[in-house]
Design an enzyme around this catalytic site. Structure first.
Site, PDB file in Angstrom:
ATOM      1  N   CYS A  91     -16.702   1.645   1.236  1.00  0.00           N
ATOM      2  CA  CYS A  91     -15.736   2.282   0.314  1.00  0.00           C
ATOM      3  C   CYS A  91     -16.009   1.909  -1.143  1.00  0.00           C
ATOM      4  O   CYS A  91     -15.727   2.711  -2.039  1.00  0.00           O
ATOM      5  CB  CYS A  91     -14.306   1.837   0.629  1.00  0.00           C
ATOM      6  SG  CYS A  91     -13.605   2.604   2.071  1.00  0.00           S
ATOM      7  N   CYS A 123     -10.739   2.128   6.708  1.00  0.00           N
ATOM      8  CA  CYS A 123     -10.824   2.919   5.476  1.00  0.00           C
ATOM      9  C   CYS A 123     -12.177   3.601   5.312  1.00  0.00           C
ATOM     10  O   CYS A 123     -12.259   4.737   4.839  1.00  0.00           O
ATOM     11  CB  CYS A 123     -10.547   2.030   4.272  1.00  0.00           C
ATOM     12  SG  CYS A 123     -11.457   0.478   4.325  1.00  0.00           S
ATOM     13  N   CYS A 124     -13.265   2.908   5.703  1.00  0.00           N
ATOM     14  CA  CYS A 124     -14.606   3.415   5.366  1.00  0.00           C
ATOM     15  C   CYS A 124     -14.988   4.713   6.089  1.00  0.00           C
ATOM     16  O   CYS A 124     -15.486   5.637   5.437  1.00  0.00           O
ATOM     17  CB  CYS A 124     -15.667   2.348   5.611  1.00  0.00           C
ATOM     18  SG  CYS A 124     -15.409   0.812   4.707  1.00  0.00           S
ATOM     19  N   GLY A 156      -0.204  -1.572  -6.167  1.00  0.00           N
ATOM     20  CA  GLY A 156      -0.829  -2.832  -5.751  1.00  0.00           C
ATOM     21  C   GLY A 156      -2.278  -2.577  -5.360  1.00  0.00           C
ATOM     22  O   GLY A 156      -3.140  -3.427  -5.543  1.00  0.00           O
ATOM     23  N   HIS A 157      -2.530  -1.418  -4.780  1.00  0.00           N
ATOM     24  CA  HIS A 157      -3.906  -0.968  -4.529  1.00  0.00           C
ATOM     25  C   HIS A 157      -4.059   0.345  -5.273  1.00  0.00           C
ATOM     26  O   HIS A 157      -3.476   1.363  -4.915  1.00  0.00           O
ATOM     27  CB  HIS A 157      -4.126  -0.761  -3.028  1.00  0.00           C
ATOM     28  CG  HIS A 157      -5.562  -0.537  -2.653  1.00  0.00           C
ATOM     29  ND1 HIS A 157      -6.387   0.344  -3.323  1.00  0.00           N
ATOM     30  CD2 HIS A 157      -6.318  -1.077  -1.662  1.00  0.00           C
ATOM     31  CE1 HIS A 157      -7.589   0.333  -2.755  1.00  0.00           C
ATOM     32  NE2 HIS A 157      -7.573  -0.523  -1.752  1.00  0.00           N
ATOM     33  N   HIS A 175       0.774  -1.243   0.000  1.00  0.00           N
ATOM     34  CA  HIS A 175       0.000   0.000   0.000  1.00  0.00           C
ATOM     35  C   HIS A 175       0.811   1.303   0.000  1.00  0.00           C
ATOM     36  O   HIS A 175       0.299   2.356   0.370  1.00  0.00           O
ATOM     37  CB  HIS A 175      -0.956   0.030   1.202  1.00  0.00           C
ATOM     38  CG  HIS A 175      -2.057  -0.978   1.120  1.00  0.00           C
ATOM     39  ND1 HIS A 175      -1.828  -2.317   1.194  1.00  0.00           N
ATOM     40  CD2 HIS A 175      -3.392  -0.842   0.979  1.00  0.00           C
ATOM     41  CE1 HIS A 175      -2.971  -2.967   1.099  1.00  0.00           C
ATOM     42  NE2 HIS A 175      -3.935  -2.105   0.960  1.00  0.00           N
ATOM     43  N   GLU A 210     -12.898  -9.313  -0.171  1.00  0.00           N
ATOM     44  CA  GLU A 210     -13.637  -8.059  -0.390  1.00  0.00           C
ATOM     45  C   GLU A 210     -13.851  -7.844  -1.872  1.00  0.00           C
ATOM     46  O   GLU A 210     -13.522  -6.797  -2.426  1.00  0.00           O
ATOM     47  CB  GLU A 210     -12.832  -6.889   0.197  1.00  0.00           C
ATOM     48  CG  GLU A 210     -12.358  -7.144   1.602  1.00  0.00           C
ATOM     49  CD  GLU A 210     -11.557  -5.999   2.191  1.00  0.00           C
ATOM     50  OE1 GLU A 210     -10.560  -5.606   1.561  1.00  0.00           O
ATOM     51  OE2 GLU A 210     -11.927  -5.502   3.261  1.00  0.00           O
TER      52      GLU A 210
HETATM   53  O1  FUB Z   1      -6.565  -2.118   1.710  1.00  0.00           O
HETATM   54  C1  FUB Z   1      -6.930  -0.803   2.021  1.00  0.00           C
HETATM   55  C2  FUB Z   1      -8.410  -0.721   2.196  1.00  0.00           C
HETATM   56  O2  FUB Z   1      -8.779  -1.511   3.320  1.00  0.00           O
HETATM   57  C3  FUB Z   1      -9.205  -1.275   1.069  1.00  0.00           C
HETATM   58  O3  FUB Z   1      -9.520  -0.369   0.093  1.00  0.00           O
HETATM   59  C4  FUB Z   1     -10.400  -1.784   1.731  1.00  0.00           C
HETATM   60  O4  FUB Z   1     -11.118  -2.699   0.962  1.00  0.00           O
HETATM   61  C5  FUB Z   1      -9.857  -2.343   3.006  1.00  0.00           C
HETATM   62  O5  FUB Z   1      -9.435  -3.627   2.844  1.00  0.00           O
HETATM   63 ZN    ZN Z   2     -13.550   0.757   3.389  1.00  0.00          ZN
END
Ligand code: FUB
Ligand code: ZN
Length: 697
Positions: A382, A461-462, A226-227, A175, A364
């Protein structure tokens, strides 16, 4: 960037319009007064707000590692020193853990992103309402990041204190670029809100460093996040600085993704990691989704060949935002086409009626087509936010109601269901059906799947995502292309746009989403302005009427779900749009087997649900007719005053069932009236049953 806006539509900036009343005023007020401070406290207590100071020292007894393991699923989150953390752990595992007092929490790879999202939301808030205390907190964090930033521009808490010397060795999973993305978004927001550029400059230095080490040239890493997230953030940076290299880097990330040999394979080989078990966690694996390597990360194919939505839902949404942005700013038709392929796959086969996406909790991720289980729906908050963000960007590429309808569907259902009525608790997963015993019976009790909003999540995160989205909501309402203003979302707001060199005031008054009447006032700076207004007529509306200065306008041009009003406006000109907002019943495509023989209730943009609190237990035994009478009402006592729908229904008579589990069919039904409330408000009273999809005969 004006020339681009002449050629194609551009979202009207959140800064240009202020919410002036109604539904969103209440939400933004609560967001600023309750939600952002609540998140701040949780982040402070868990060490996030100070993590960039570098106070962490590994526990000599190795207890932080032990706590990581105790949690099992959430790698590296639980650390000595925080009471909330120990409470959560015991709640999860039914055991008490000894916490070594005085130890400083170990930063997690995502923590920079959590802090950044909070800063972003708080910054939008500062623009709306000065708050010297909040501004000082942000300035302090920026100062700490300035101290953290290395000579070459690199700035990341986790790789500075927890894995020093390992930067960019695990772009696949750790990340780093995701954090850089959220920090960039925060820096842009803070700059736009306050005019202060320290954070922006800091992030430009970091992004310039990333640009020096990642890219197509020989000697650079041919990597991509990666994300996904940095892609869309780079576009924001490009827009605010005008620096083309940020657009080019975003374009590179999008185009490089999924090429073979896979960068993640190259990285694993270089670092001596097994790509099938990179960090011991399930979904980092190369073949997590057996059909394609790295599909979890949407790195299985180049993005233009990705026709099916697979893998981690939030990642894909942020990728699609980046693709739509790059398509817009480079006029790349092939990317627009790639967006549409994914759009169609998701909205026609993989999306809940609430705009929730990512049905599968493990990983997820998206499941196979039409696999939309209600009780086990994952639907991360999210992901719904990401869908709304993407939909708005698609409106820059093509003005079609299909995008705005989904933006609105997600917004009023799967997005705002994420926060409690009091603004203090959050859903991570958003189920469409609930039988509490299912969760109580679980051996592995993940807080993120609970049917009760939580005050804190280890992976958080949300909550800040919701906070920043709420605070910038006007930035999703309109696009402008030359002298045409497209209105996609209706809310009580006022602001200005520039039309052919003059400033034009635009005011909307409405009780939407509770009422379908929208009043619109145009005030040109000069005597008049030639402007086309394109008003969205949502698909759910059975009809509409438009009046200009009190006169019904009958033959207006309609295209792709918008009615176009093209005229010269003078000060005080007023439009009244009235949308038919009667409740309706929806059915799902027959391939969605969970919803066969069922209907969902919608009124305006809201999907409704039944709760045990209003209707007793065994909601699954309530049955509607296709023409059930539905009556809107307003309950001033309920949850501070909310709309509800009273629906004529039937319920099986319960007699004669004693002593039988099965019997020959032939039950009798009794008439009843059930009360439905907007889905987003469910689970704000006692824990109980809930259902969106109801039997229909
Ligand atoms: O991995 C970072 C954040 O945390 C992701 O976007 C969400 O799905 C949660 O896993
Ligand atoms: Zn989230």
């Amino acid at each position: 960037m004006k020339d681009v806006a002449e050629k194609r539509a551009e979202l009207v900036c959140w800064k240009n319009f202020k919410i002036s009343g109604g539904f969103w005023e209440e939400r933004q007020r609560q967001n600023r007064e309750v939600t952002l401070p609540t998140i701040y406290e949780f982040f402070k207590d868990t060490g996030r707000m100070d993590c960039m100071k570098g106070l962490y020292t590994p526990d000599p007894t190795g207890k932080d590692v032990l706590l990581d393991r105790a949690n099992g699923k959430e790698e590296g989150i639980f650390l000595p020193g925080g009471e909330i953390i120990s409470f959560q752990l015991s709640q999860l595992n039914g055991e008490e853990l000894e916490i070594t007092p005085g130890l400083v929490p170990r930063p997690h790879p995502y923590w920079d992103s959590d802090v950044a999202k909070w800063i972003e939301g708080a910054s939008y808030g500062l623009f709306h309402e000065a708050n010297p205390e909040v501004e000082a907190v942000i300035d302090r964090i920026i100062e700490d990041y300035e101290k953290l930033q290395q000579e070459d521009g690199y700035v990341n808490t986790y790789f500075t204190f927890v894995e020093p010397g390992k930067r960019f060795t695990n772009i696949h999973e750790k990340h780093e670029l995701y954090c850089a993305g959220h920090m960039t978004e925060a820096a842009v927001a803070y700059y736009e809100a306050t005019g202060k550029d320290r954070y922006l400059k800091l992030m430009c230095r970091y992004i310039d460093y990333i640009d020096r080490v990642i890219g197509p040239e020989e000697g650079k890493l041919h990597a991509y996040p990666g994300h996904q997230e940095l892609e869309l953030a780079l576009i924001k940076l490009y827009k605010v600085t005008g620096e083309k290299r940020y657009l080019r880097l975003a374009e590179y990330f999008i185009n490089e993704r999924g090429k073979q040999p896979y960068y993640f394979d190259i990285e694993c080989a270089r670092e001596g990691r097994n790509p099938n078990r990179p960090s011991g966690k399930g979904f980092g694996r190369r073949d997590e989704i057996p059909k394609w390597p790295y599909a979890h990360f949407q790195a299985h194919l180049p993005v233009r060949q990705q026709k099916e939505a697979v893998g981690h839902a939030v990642r894909l949404m942020y990728q699609c935002c980046g693709m739509a942005d790059v398509a817009a700013y480079t006029e790349d038709e092939s990317l627009k086409k790639a967006c549409d392929d994914l759009w169609n796959n998701i909205t026609l086969e993989k999306m809940y009626v609430t705009g929730g996406i990512g049905a599968e909790s493990y990983g997820e991720r998206f499941s196979f087509s039409y696999q939309l289980p209600n009780e086990q729906a994952y639907n991360e908050t999210c992901a719904a936010i990401g869908l709304a963000m993407w939909a708005a960007r698609m409106l820059q590429l093509e003005n079609h109601r299909k995008y705005a309808d989904i933006l609105e569907r997600a917004l009023y259902n799967g997005v705002i269901s994420g926060v409690s009525r009091d603004g203090k608790k959050f859903f991570y997963a958003n189920h469409l059906e609930c039988m509490p015993a299912v969760y109580e019976d679980r051996v592995e009790r993940q807080t993120r799947m609970f049917p009760v909003r939580q005050g804190d999540f280890p992976v958080s995160c949300c909550p800040p995502n919701l906070a920043r989205f709420t605070e910038s909501i006007t930035g999703y309402a309109m696009t402008q292309k030359g002298t045409t203003l497209y209105l996609h979302l209706y809310m009580d707001m006022e602001g200005t746009i520039q039309v052919a060199g003059q400033e034009v005031g635009v005011v909307l008054h409405t009780a939407y989403p509770y009422d379908g009447k929208i009043l619109l006032q145009i005030t040109p700076q000069e005597e008049e302005v030639s402007l086309t207004l394109a008003l969205r007529i949502p698909q759910w509306s059975h009809g509409y009427e438009v009046k200009c200065n009190g006169q019904i306008l009958s033959c207006q041009m309609e295209q792709d779900g918008y009615v176009y009003l093209d005229r010269s406006w003078t000060s005080g000109d007023q439009i009244e749009l009235e949308l038919d907002m009667r409740p309706l019943l929806l059915e799902a495509n027959p391939k969605v087997r969970m919803d066969c023989g069922k209907v969902a209730v919608q009124c305006g943009p809201f999907i409704y649900c039944l709760e045990e609190e209003d209707n007793g237990t065994e909601l699954f035994d309530i049955c509607l007719d296709a023409d059930s009478k539905m009556e809107m009402s307003f309950d001033p006592q309920l949850l501070g005053g909310i709309p509800c729908i009273l629906i004529q229904a039937k319920r099986r008579a319960k007699e004669k069932w004693q002593g039988a589990l099965y019997r020959e069919a032939g039950s009798s039904y009794e008439s009843c009236t059930v009360k439905a409330i907007p889905y987003y408000l469910w689970s704000n009273r006692r824990i109980g049953e809930m259902a969106v999809w109801l039997c229909c005969r």
